[in-house]
Design a protein around this motif. Structure first.
Motif, PDB file in Angstrom:
ATOM      1  N   ARG A  21       0.838  -1.183   0.000  1.00 47.43           N
ATOM      2  CA  ARG A  21       0.000   0.000   0.000  1.00 47.43           C
ATOM      3  C   ARG A  21       0.880   1.243   0.000  1.00 47.43           C
ATOM      4  O   ARG A  21       1.867   1.325   0.707  1.00 47.43           O
ATOM      5  N   SER A  22       0.531   2.226  -0.824  1.00 48.05           N
ATOM      6  CA  SER A  22       1.268   3.481  -0.851  1.00 48.05           C
ATOM      7  C   SER A  22       0.652   4.436   0.176  1.00 48.05           C
ATOM      8  O   SER A  22      -0.501   4.849   0.040  1.00 48.05           O
ATOM      9  N   TYR A  23       1.420   4.775   1.178  1.00 51.75           N
ATOM     10  CA  TYR A  23       0.932   5.687   2.196  1.00 51.75           C
ATOM     11  C   TYR A  23       0.978   7.112   1.658  1.00 51.75           C
ATOM     12  O   TYR A  23       1.922   7.508   0.987  1.00 51.75           O
ATOM     13  N   ARG A  24      -0.032   7.875   1.995  1.00 52.01           N
ATOM     14  CA  ARG A  24      -0.083   9.240   1.535  1.00 52.01           C
ATOM     15  C   ARG A  24       0.953  10.088   2.260  1.00 52.01           C
ATOM     16  O   ARG A  24       1.385   9.782   3.361  1.00 52.01           O
ATOM     17  N   ASP A  25       1.329  11.201   1.646  1.00 55.31           N
ATOM     18  CA  ASP A  25       2.335  12.101   2.216  1.00 55.31           C
ATOM     19  C   ASP A  25       1.946  12.538   3.621  1.00 55.31           C
ATOM     20  O   ASP A  25       2.781  12.574   4.532  1.00 55.31           O
ATOM     21  N   ARG A  26       0.702  12.834   3.822  1.00 51.59           N
ATOM     22  CA  ARG A  26       0.236  13.302   5.134  1.00 51.59           C
ATOM     23  C   ARG A  26       0.452  12.242   6.211  1.00 51.59           C
ATOM     24  O   ARG A  26       0.857  12.549   7.341  1.00 51.59           O
ATOM     25  N   GLN A  27       0.215  10.995   5.877  1.00 53.63           N
ATOM     26  CA  GLN A  27       0.392   9.925   6.855  1.00 53.63           C
ATOM     27  C   GLN A  27       1.864   9.710   7.196  1.00 53.63           C
ATOM     28  O   GLN A  27       2.213   9.498   8.355  1.00 53.63           O
ATOM     29  N   TYR A  28       2.722   9.798   6.194  1.00 52.99           N
ATOM     30  CA  TYR A  28       4.156   9.703   6.466  1.00 52.99           C
ATOM     31  C   TYR A  28       4.627  10.873   7.328  1.00 52.99           C
ATOM     32  O   TYR A  28       5.471  10.705   8.205  1.00 52.99           O
ATOM     33  N   ARG A  29       4.104  12.057   7.067  1.00 51.31           N
ATOM     34  CA  ARG A  29       4.491  13.223   7.873  1.00 51.31           C
ATOM     35  C   ARG A  29       4.060  13.048   9.325  1.00 51.31           C
ATOM     36  O   ARG A  29       4.775  13.434  10.249  1.00 51.31           O
ATOM     37  N   PHE A  30       2.892  12.434   9.529  1.00 48.71           N
ATOM     38  CA  PHE A  30       2.458  12.171  10.899  1.00 48.71           C
ATOM     39  C   PHE A  30       3.378  11.150  11.568  1.00 48.71           C
ATOM     40  O   PHE A  30       3.800  11.316  12.711  1.00 48.71           O
ATOM     41  N   LEU A  31       3.714  10.068  10.851  1.00 48.81           N
ATOM     42  CA  LEU A  31       4.614   9.059  11.400  1.00 48.81           C
ATOM     43  C   LEU A  31       5.995   9.656  11.683  1.00 48.81           C
ATOM     44  O   LEU A  31       6.666   9.265  12.646  1.00 48.81           O
ATOM     45  N   ARG A  32       6.398  10.619  10.863  1.00 48.78           N
ATOM     46  CA  ARG A  32       7.674  11.297  11.126  1.00 48.78           C
ATOM     47  C   ARG A  32       7.620  12.057  12.446  1.00 48.78           C
ATOM     48  O   ARG A  32       8.584  12.017  13.228  1.00 48.78           O
ATOM     49  N   GLU A  33       6.498  12.721  12.724  1.00 49.58           N
ATOM     50  CA  GLU A  33       6.374  13.447  13.985  1.00 49.58           C
ATOM     51  C   GLU A  33       6.407  12.492  15.176  1.00 49.58           C
ATOM     52  O   GLU A  33       7.030  12.774  16.202  1.00 49.58           O
ATOM     53  N   VAL A  34       5.737  11.345  15.035  1.00 51.44           N
ATOM     54  CA  VAL A  34       5.765  10.346  16.111  1.00 51.44           C
ATOM     55  C   VAL A  34       7.182   9.836  16.308  1.00 51.44           C
ATOM     56  O   VAL A  34       7.671   9.701  17.440  1.00 51.44           O
ATOM     57  N   GLY A  35       7.873   9.544  15.201  1.00 53.37           N
ATOM     58  CA  GLY A  35       9.231   9.045  15.284  1.00 53.37           C
ATOM     59  C   GLY A  35      10.192  10.052  15.892  1.00 53.37           C
ATOM     60  O   GLY A  35      11.178   9.671  16.533  1.00 53.37           O
ATOM     61  N   ARG A  36       9.946  11.322  15.682  1.00 49.01           N
ATOM     62  CA  ARG A  36      10.786  12.353  16.289  1.00 49.01           C
ATOM     63  C   ARG A  36      10.632  12.374  17.810  1.00 49.01           C
ATOM     64  O   ARG A  36      11.602  12.540  18.543  1.00 49.01           O
ATOM     65  N   ARG A  37       9.398  12.200  18.260  1.00 48.13           N
ATOM     66  CA  ARG A  37       9.127  12.321  19.693  1.00 48.13           C
ATOM     67  C   ARG A  37       9.351  11.006  20.452  1.00 48.13           C
ATOM     68  O   ARG A  37       9.817  11.013  21.586  1.00 48.13           O
ATOM     69  N   TRP A  38       8.981   9.891  19.819  1.00 49.42           N
ATOM     70  CA  TRP A  38       9.109   8.587  20.483  1.00 49.42           C
ATOM     71  C   TRP A  38       9.782   7.595  19.543  1.00 49.42           C
ATOM     72  O   TRP A  38       9.142   6.646  19.054  1.00 49.42           O
ATOM     73  N   PRO A  39      11.061   7.811  19.264  1.00 53.83           N
ATOM     74  CA  PRO A  39      11.736   6.946  18.290  1.00 53.83           C
ATOM     75  C   PRO A  39      11.864   5.511  18.784  1.00 53.83           C
ATOM     76  O   PRO A  39      12.053   5.263  19.978  1.00 53.83           O
TER      77      PRO A  39
END
Length: 270
Positions: free
Chosen positions: A173-191
């Motif tokens: 499945r191709s994740y949309r840009d918005r979903q990747y950006r959200f996962l990036r924010e989660v990864g920044r805070r709780w890697p």
């Protein structure tokens, strides 16, 4: 064998199980493939496995001891496209770092060494361990002509199949840009910590299941998260991808040249 992020999973789950005239060993039974070959039989054995750069040499050494006359197939994807896919997988797995820290093309101090994306060396490993040169295929050809790509592999391994029984829809499945950006924010805070130490099969299963749960939750939340909490910075820039493509251009040309010389008539990727 594939470098990962080059449609290996699609081949393993949707194509190879449909082949007739071969005994297919699923990727989950890779370590049992030597036992399958020792049993003998009238049909050739088809084994498929995507291997990370750390896994490649030890896995090839192990398999070559059991089947030195095997005919390896390697599927490669152009470096910039491959690194983009690998990097987005890191974001999806909540292991975010800036792209320059993921693979450092200047000082080679990134999470992944520069050598992890040297594909000509992977060909050399296969050449050194098997009696037959590898068949090198390219992801570009699969995208342009998936039916022809499947026919090439089937003809090479001596398999028959019914094309109508194979789904040519993308398997990931191709994740949309918005979903990747959200996962990036989660990864920044709780890697999620990177673990290099070996683990038991049960612990590895638990880790995979936990990551998948996090992915699905992140994708769902990313679709409804307020735009104001998401950074507007692009996940990757065209300049970063162009730099990666230029950095590995000589390696890519070496792989294409290898296929041109040893696998004539089967090229794409130029």
């Amino acid at each position: 064998m594939g470098a990962g992020r080059a449609a290996s999973r699609w081949l393993q789950e949707r194509v190879f199980p449909r082949f007739r005239g071969v005994r297919y060993v699923p990727r989950t039974r890779f370590r049992q493939s030597a036992k399958v070959m020792r049993r003998g039989g009238d049909l050739p054995v088809l084994v498929s496995r995507q291997l990370g750069y750390r896994e490649l040499t030890p896995a090839v050494e192990w398999f070559a001891r059991a089947a030195p006359a095997a005919r390896p197939i390697l599927v490669l994807r152009r470096h910039d496209e491959w690194l983009r896919s690998v990097y987005l997988r890191e974001i999806k797995e909540l292991r975010y770092v800036p792209f320059e820290a993921f693979i450092d093309l200047e000082r080679d101090e990134g999470v992944r060494p520069q050598s992890s994306a040297l594909f000509r060396e992977r060909i050399r490993v296969l050449e050194d361990h098997f009696e037959h040169r590898p068949l090198v295929l390219f992801f570009d050809r699969l995208v342009a002509d998936p039916r022809g790509f499947v026919r090439t592999i089937a003809d090479y391994v001596g398999a028959a199949y019914e094309e109508a029984r194979i789904s040519f829809r993308p398997s990931n499945r191709s994740y949309r840009d918005r979903q990747y950006r959200f996962l990036r924010e989660v990864g920044r805070r709780w890697p999620v910590k990177r673990r290099e130490e070996p683990a038991s099969a049960g612990l590895r299963w638990l880790r995979v299941r936990s990551r998948r749960l996090a992915w699905h939750a992140g994708v769902t939340l990313g679709g409804v998260a307020p735009e104001r909490i998401l950074s507007a910075d692009p996940l990757l820039t065209e300049a970063q991808l162009a730099r990666a493509r230029a950095f590995y251009a000589a390696d890519w040309e070496a792989c294409v040249d290898y296929a041109r010389r040893h696998n004539p008539g089967l090229l794409a990727g130029e």
